[in-house]
Design a protein around this motif. Structure first.
Motif, PDB file in Angstrom:
ATOM      1  N   GLY A  29       0.824  -1.208   0.000  1.00  0.00           N
ATOM      2  CA  GLY A  29       0.000   0.000   0.000  1.00  0.00           C
ATOM      3  C   GLY A  29       0.855   1.254   0.000  1.00  0.00           C
ATOM      4  N   ILE A  30       0.378   2.257  -0.701  1.00  0.00           N
ATOM      5  CA  ILE A  30       1.153   3.489  -0.855  1.00  0.00           C
ATOM      6  C   ILE A  30       1.377   4.189   0.483  1.00  0.00           C
ATOM      7  CG2 ILE A  30      -0.820   4.988  -1.356  1.00  0.00           C
ATOM      8  CD1 ILE A  30       2.531   5.138  -3.177  1.00  0.00           C
ATOM      9  N   GLU A  31       0.420   4.144   1.386  1.00  0.00           N
ATOM     10  CA  GLU A  31       0.566   4.800   2.684  1.00  0.00           C
ATOM     11  C   GLU A  31       1.652   4.135   3.521  1.00  0.00           C
ATOM     12  OE1 GLU A  31      -2.493   3.393   1.833  1.00  0.00           O
ATOM     13  OE2 GLU A  31      -3.402   5.192   0.979  1.00  0.00           O
ATOM     14  N   PRO A  36       9.250   4.251   4.126  1.00  0.00           N
ATOM     15  CA  PRO A  36      10.524   3.603   3.766  1.00  0.00           C
ATOM     16  C   PRO A  36      11.185   4.219   2.530  1.00  0.00           C
ATOM     17  CG  PRO A  36       8.887   1.934   4.250  1.00  0.00           C
ATOM     18  CD  PRO A  36       8.180   3.248   4.231  1.00  0.00           C
ATOM     19  N   VAL A  37      10.387   4.659   1.567  1.00  0.00           N
ATOM     20  CA  VAL A  37      10.959   5.312   0.388  1.00  0.00           C
ATOM     21  C   VAL A  37      11.634   6.607   0.806  1.00  0.00           C
ATOM     22  CG1 VAL A  37      10.393   6.472  -1.776  1.00  0.00           C
ATOM     23  CG2 VAL A  37       9.408   4.256  -1.276  1.00  0.00           C
ATOM     24  N   GLY A  38      11.031   7.332   1.722  1.00  0.00           N
ATOM     25  CA  GLY A  38      11.631   8.561   2.228  1.00  0.00           C
ATOM     26  C   GLY A  38      12.955   8.306   2.924  1.00  0.00           C
TER      27      GLY A  38
END
Length: 62
Positions: A29-31, A36-38
Protein backbone atom coordinates in the motif's frame (compact mmCIF):
# COMPACT_ATOMS: atom_id res chain seq x y z
CA UNK A 1 17.05 28.54 -25.69
CA UNK A 2 18.92 25.45 -24.56
CA UNK A 3 17.01 22.28 -23.84
CA UNK A 4 17.77 20.84 -20.43
CA UNK A 5 18.05 17.13 -20.02
CA UNK A 6 15.85 15.45 -17.48
CA UNK A 7 17.45 13.43 -14.72
CA UNK A 8 17.11 9.67 -14.85
CA UNK A 9 15.72 8.23 -11.61
CA UNK A 10 16.31 4.66 -12.80
CA UNK A 11 19.99 4.81 -11.84
CA UNK A 12 19.05 5.59 -8.24
CA UNK A 13 16.76 2.56 -8.08
CA UNK A 14 19.51 0.43 -9.60
CA UNK A 15 21.96 1.61 -6.95
CA UNK A 16 19.47 0.85 -4.18
CA UNK A 17 18.92 -2.63 -5.55
CA UNK A 18 22.49 -3.60 -6.40
CA UNK A 19 24.67 -1.60 -4.01
CA UNK A 20 22.39 -1.46 -0.97
CA UNK A 21 20.66 -4.83 -1.35
CA UNK A 22 17.15 -3.36 -1.16
CA UNK A 23 14.86 -5.59 -3.20
CA UNK A 24 11.33 -5.38 -1.79
CA UNK A 25 9.11 -3.70 0.75
CA UNK A 26 7.81 -5.53 3.79
CA UNK A 27 4.41 -3.81 3.67
CA UNK A 28 1.84 -3.16 0.95
CA UNK A 29 0.00 0.00 0.00
CA UNK A 30 1.15 3.49 -0.85
CA UNK A 31 0.57 4.80 2.68
CA UNK A 32 2.77 2.10 4.18
CA UNK A 33 5.48 2.26 1.51
CA UNK A 34 5.91 6.05 1.53
CA UNK A 35 7.97 6.28 4.79
CA UNK A 36 10.52 3.60 3.77
CA UNK A 37 10.96 5.31 0.39
CA UNK A 38 11.63 8.56 2.23
CA UNK A 39 14.24 6.92 4.44
CA UNK A 40 15.91 5.26 1.46
CA UNK A 41 16.00 8.58 -0.39
CA UNK A 42 17.43 10.36 2.62
CA UNK A 43 20.13 7.72 3.11
CA UNK A 44 21.02 7.82 -0.59
CA UNK A 45 21.37 11.60 -0.56
CA UNK A 46 23.41 11.66 2.67
CA UNK A 47 25.82 9.03 1.35
CA UNK A 48 26.11 10.89 -1.95
CA UNK A 49 26.89 14.16 -0.14
CA UNK A 50 29.43 12.40 2.11
CA UNK A 51 31.26 11.10 -0.96
CA UNK A 52 31.38 14.60 -2.46
CA UNK A 53 32.66 16.05 0.83
CA UNK A 54 35.32 13.36 1.10
CA UNK A 55 36.56 14.11 -2.42
CA UNK A 56 36.73 17.83 -1.72
CA UNK A 57 38.64 17.27 1.53
CA UNK A 58 41.12 15.00 -0.25
CA UNK A 59 41.66 17.66 -2.92
CA UNK A 60 42.30 20.32 -0.29
CA UNK A 61 44.88 18.19 1.53
CA UNK A 62 46.89 17.50 -1.61
Amino acid sequence: MAVRRMTEPECVFGQLKNNRGFRRFLLRGIEKVTPPVGWLSLAHNVLKQAAVDQKSRAAILQ
